[in-house]
Design an enzyme around this catalytic site. Sequence first.
Site, mmCIF file in Angstrom:
data_model
loop_
_atom_site.group_PDB
_atom_site.id
_atom_site.type_symbol
_atom_site.label_atom_id
_atom_site.label_comp_id
_atom_site.label_asym_id
_atom_site.label_seq_id
_atom_site.Cartn_x
_atom_site.Cartn_y
_atom_site.Cartn_z
ATOM 1 N N GLU A 170 0.823 -1.209 0.000
ATOM 2 C CA GLU A 170 0.000 0.000 0.000
ATOM 3 C C GLU A 170 0.860 1.264 0.000
ATOM 4 O O GLU A 170 0.522 2.252 -0.655
ATOM 5 C CB GLU A 170 -0.946 -0.001 1.204
ATOM 6 N N GLN A 200 0.402 6.754 -5.529
ATOM 7 C CA GLN A 200 0.822 7.547 -6.688
ATOM 8 C C GLN A 200 1.690 6.751 -7.667
ATOM 9 O O GLN A 200 2.420 7.346 -8.472
ATOM 10 C CB GLN A 200 1.600 8.800 -6.228
ATOM 11 N N TYR A 207 -6.329 6.691 4.362
ATOM 12 C CA TYR A 207 -6.533 5.668 3.343
ATOM 13 C C TYR A 207 -5.739 4.399 3.656
ATOM 14 O O TYR A 207 -6.275 3.284 3.638
ATOM 15 C CB TYR A 207 -6.145 6.170 1.947
ATOM 16 N N ASP A 210 -9.669 4.711 -2.862
ATOM 17 C CA ASP A 210 -8.569 5.233 -3.674
ATOM 18 C C ASP A 210 -9.142 5.801 -4.969
ATOM 19 O O ASP A 210 -10.363 5.946 -5.119
ATOM 20 C CB ASP A 210 -7.524 4.143 -3.940
ATOM 21 N N CYS A 234 -18.540 -1.641 -19.663
ATOM 22 C CA CYS A 234 -19.783 -1.735 -18.893
ATOM 23 C C CYS A 234 -20.479 -3.085 -19.070
ATOM 24 O O CYS A 234 -21.128 -3.596 -18.147
ATOM 25 C CB CYS A 234 -20.731 -0.602 -19.272
ATOM 26 N N CYS A 256 -26.036 0.838 -12.152
ATOM 27 C CA CYS A 256 -25.138 1.986 -12.361
ATOM 28 C C CYS A 256 -25.910 3.174 -12.922
ATOM 29 O O CYS A 256 -26.324 3.192 -14.093
ATOM 30 C CB CYS A 256 -23.998 1.611 -13.307
#
Length: 356
Positions: free
Chosen positions: A43, A48, A126, A144, A203, A212
């Site tokens: 993690e 980034q 986080y 995230d 999708c 959704c």
Amino acid sequence: MTSLAAELLDWYDRHARALPWRVGPRERARGTRPDPYRVWLSEIMLQQTTVQAVKPYFDAFTARWPDVSALANEDEAEVMKAWAGLGYYSRARNLKACAEAVARDHDGRFPDTEEALRALPGIGPYTAAAIAAIAFDRPAAVVDGNVERVMTRLRAMETPLPDAKPQIREETTALVPTHRPGDFAQAMMDLGATICSPRKPACALCPWITPCAGRAAGIAETLPRKAPKKAKPTRHGMAFVVERADGAVLLRRRPPKGLLGGMSEPPVSAWGEGVAKDDLAAVPSELDAMGLDWRRVSADVRHTFTHFHLELAVWHARAPLEAEAPDGCWWSGANALSGEALPTVMRKAVEAGTRR
């Protein structure tokens, strides 16, 4: 458990990514528990940084330091060398500090609550939630960039980031199940990374295609909305690459705090928006007594940090074999350079200065 959580976990059981730090759903079902050290390390590295960039670093770190105590007992300079090239170097300093705190204050075991984890160096909200959920199955909302994208599309949130973050966290928290929260957290990440991609989301393959709201409204690909970014300024500076007759290069260590803190570099000038790139009065004082003849390398080195662009003019000088390194510097032989804690921008400068 909500139907949404159940549908996502069912999808995850069939499509979970195989990652070197992850205990997959089948292994978990057989009773294998994640190693908190590996979860924490991954993690921190993934902040980034892409999964593909992290994999070789993670493998190298865990091979060299298989547990938190081994990392805690290592010299910081060695950790910085191993981290070189991964960027955001404060993470490496905090990594070492956190390992020391866990070894010293927690008998080598990571605490299992978000609150206790957040008290450790380098662990913010986080990361604490991710470790608590994935390593200890605590029902924590792990949000995230992938999860932000999934949730803004699922709920058709048109409020731009970062203003949308509180609503995203609230909606995510409402979905977290008490059963398998760690798998749920990783399923959300996988959904965003593999299906609900920034452009052209797949999708038709999504387990949440029906509920959704973003897809139903035809706006999924436009989400999340983001506030306009401020233009990054460009700073300038000079890097002075001194090469000895045997190919060794003069290096020094940056101050422990601040940008690129504790990393290695060739001597450099100050950086700024108004700094001239051809003013040899900016040669660092430790080089003055060496009596060097400088030539400017034709191509500047360019690098982008989070908040600014940097352009470094590279100057090169040759030193005789018997030249001594000034105080605070050392000669790094050609075979040793690859193992130095040189961040990417400084490695670029050295390569530019020594290129034949």
